[in-house]
Design a protein around this motif. Structure first.
Motif, PDB file in Angstrom:
ATOM      1  N   GLU A   2     140.423 -41.481 -29.826  1.00  0.00           N
ATOM      2  CA  GLU A   2     139.606 -41.986 -28.715  1.00  0.00           C
ATOM      3  C   GLU A   2     138.368 -42.692 -29.240  1.00  0.00           C
ATOM      4  N   GLY A   3     137.731 -42.091 -30.270  1.00  0.00           N
ATOM      5  CA  GLY A   3     136.535 -42.694 -30.833  1.00  0.00           C
ATOM      6  C   GLY A   3     136.785 -44.076 -31.398  1.00  0.00           C
ATOM      7  N   VAL A   4     137.912 -44.229 -32.104  1.00  0.00           N
ATOM      8  CA  VAL A   4     138.271 -45.531 -32.676  1.00  0.00           C
ATOM      9  C   VAL A   4     138.480 -46.560 -31.570  1.00  0.00           C
ATOM     10  N   LEU A   5     139.195 -46.170 -30.518  1.00  0.00           N
ATOM     11  CA  LEU A   5     139.462 -47.099 -29.419  1.00  0.00           C
ATOM     12  C   LEU A   5     138.176 -47.507 -28.705  1.00  0.00           C
ATOM     13  N   ARG A   6     137.255 -46.542 -28.529  1.00  0.00           N
ATOM     14  CA  ARG A   6     135.992 -46.873 -27.867  1.00  0.00           C
ATOM     15  C   ARG A   6     135.164 -47.837 -28.724  1.00  0.00           C
ATOM     16  N   THR A   7     135.199 -47.607 -30.042  1.00  0.00           N
ATOM     17  CA  THR A   7     134.447 -48.477 -30.942  1.00  0.00           C
ATOM     18  C   THR A   7     134.961 -49.915 -30.894  1.00  0.00           C
ATOM     19  N   HIS A   8     136.266 -50.063 -30.747  1.00  0.00           N
ATOM     20  CA  HIS A   8     136.890 -51.392 -30.766  1.00  0.00           C
ATOM     21  C   HIS A   8     137.375 -51.817 -29.381  1.00  0.00           C
TER      22      HIS A   8
END
Length: 250
Positions: free
Chosen positions: A1-7
């Motif tokens: 989730e963190g990766v998707l939010r960052t990108h």
């Protein structure tokens, strides 16, 4: 989730599509009686058959709430486990279908014995029973903790069964709370036992208003989440990629 939010600026979400030639209550060979969701008496016949199959009392005026899916935390079963005793004291019936974590299977076995007139559980995967739950239930419980897309809510709508969902992922993209313009279901925004109980209570309250509930049924059954639409969304992504690549090359 963190990766998707960052990108998130580079990520596009596209819903799955539903095969409406397969999921059509008018031609479904796996349900007791083919029907149109707009005809209450035909829907009621499927509800009666589901109650008979689940060995629940045949009560046409009691909302029947279905669940089809894995018995797992992702599907919100931790909330169900917390709330089910309180929910069982409401004037409702539940039919669960699924397999999953052993603790949840044991819980459903225990509850179906404790509340034999309120709760039935099929701890297996049976496609015929799954279709009958969509056809015969009044409401479909889908309190998933996360759900990238979800198909069950789309199927339920087609069969005139109103989804009760947690506001997440594809559920938030396909279901609007009943009192919103074009509302088609019931949604709770806080992942808690209290919020789940409140939304089920509201759904039962609206169910008693037959005119309002039938409006939801008719509206939901006419919605379409087709692969044609999803394919066009994929096409847009590819066109944007190609256009961006051409611009950069220039």
């Amino acid at each position: 989730e963190g990766v998707l939010r960052t990108h998130k600026g580079h990520v596009t979400g596209i819903l799955n599509g539903l095969d409406y030639s397969r999921w059509d209550p008018a031609t479904d060979p796996l349900i007791a009686l083919p029907f149109s969701p707009e005809h209450e008496e035909e829907k009621a016949a499927n509800k009666k058959y589901l109650q008979q199959t689940a060995e629940l009392p045949e009560k046409g005026n009691v909302p029947l709430i279905g669940f089809v899916g894995r018995l797992a935390h992702q599907k919100g079963f931790d909330l169900v486990a917390e709330a089910i005793d309180d929910l069982a004291h409401m004037n409702v019936q539940f039919v669960f279908l699924g397999v999953g974590e052993e603790k949840y299977e044991h819980l459903l076995q225990k509850l179906s014995k404790k509340y034999p007139e309120k709760i039935a559980a099929f701890l297996t995967f049976d496609e015929r029973i799954a279709h009958q739950i969509y056809a015969g239930s009044d409401l479909l419980l889908m309190p998933s903790w996360f759900e990238p897309c979800g198909l069950s809510q789309m199927i339920a709508l087609r069969y005139g069964t109103i989804p009760v969902v947690y506001r997440t992922g594809g559920l938030a993209d396909t279901i609007l709370h009943y009192d919103a313009p074009n509302g088609n279901g019931f949604m709770f925004a806080h992942y808690s036992k209290k919020a789940l109980e409140q939304v089920v209570k509201k759904a039962v309250e609206v169910y008693k208003d037959r005119e309002k509930f039938q409006h939801l049924v008719k509206h939901g059954s006419r919605l379409r989440f087709t692969w044609d639409h999803s394919a066009k969304e994929y096409q847009k992504v590819f066109i944007d990629l190609c256009t961006t690549k051409v611009r950069k090359s220039i």
